[in-house]
Design a protein around this motif. Structure first.
Motif: not given
Length: 186
Positions: A149-162
């Motif tokens: 993304p050119d503009f991103c509110g928040r980066v939230v690393p997740t698991r695939r199950s989330e």
């Protein structure tokens, strides 16, 4: 009989934080374009469409004029329908031609990048924009394609199950961004 999995919901952005994030994203968009009158926001169904409406209101407040806003459905351009399953396509609504416009594709969550790739392909069938940018409220990682993304509110690393949920007052009666953890009963 198997019980359905329990779901935990964790708040990532409160209503207040979401409002501040939207204001920041709108400001970043305006700082990036030469002429805000050439802007066109196109939401990607489903939640990206609602997010683009909220963002258009914020951009109008900041710029002093209405911002063209619509929706683009990438369903028929997806390369992974057999994996994700089909859903009813949404109507693509363009407020005017994309020719010569600075288009911002708006999505709630960027995950593998396949939805955005399909949206870019769908957009091409409607004309040639001057520039195409991507705004995502949450980047949860797990990219399968080189799309950022050119503009991103928040980066939230997740698991695939989330999963990540954007909730907007106009649709959901509450606002915020939430992480859902699915836990299996023991």
């Amino acid at each position: 009989m198997t019980e359905p999995p329990d779901t935990d919901r964790v708040e990532i952005l409160s209503e207040r934080e979401l409002g501040r994030t939207l204001a920041r994203l709108a400001t970043q968009v305006l700082e990036t374009v030469d002429d805000s009158r050439t802007l066109m926001l196109l939401g990607i169904p489903t939640r990206g469409v609602q997010l683009s409406k909220v963002l258009a209101r914020e951009l109008e407040r900041l710029s002093g004029h209405a911002i063209a806003q619509g929706a683009i459905d990438p369903t028929f351009h997806r390369d992974d329908l057999e994996r994700i399953g089909t859903r009813l396509p949404q109507i693509t609504t363009l407020p005017n031609s994309v020719e010569g416009r600075q288009v911002v594709l708006v999505d709630d969550v960027i995950f593998t990048g396949r939805t955005v790739r399909a949206a870019l392909e769908a957009l091409q069938s409607w004309g040639r924009a001057q520039r195409v940018m991507l705004l995502a409220m949450v980047d949860r990682g797990h990219r399968e394609l080189p799309i950022q993304p050119d503009f991103c509110g928040r980066v939230v690393p997740t698991r695939r199950s989330e999963t990540i949920e954007l909730r907007l007052r106009d649709v959901d009666g509450e606002e915020g961004v939430f992480l859902r953890r699915i836990t299996r009963p023991s």
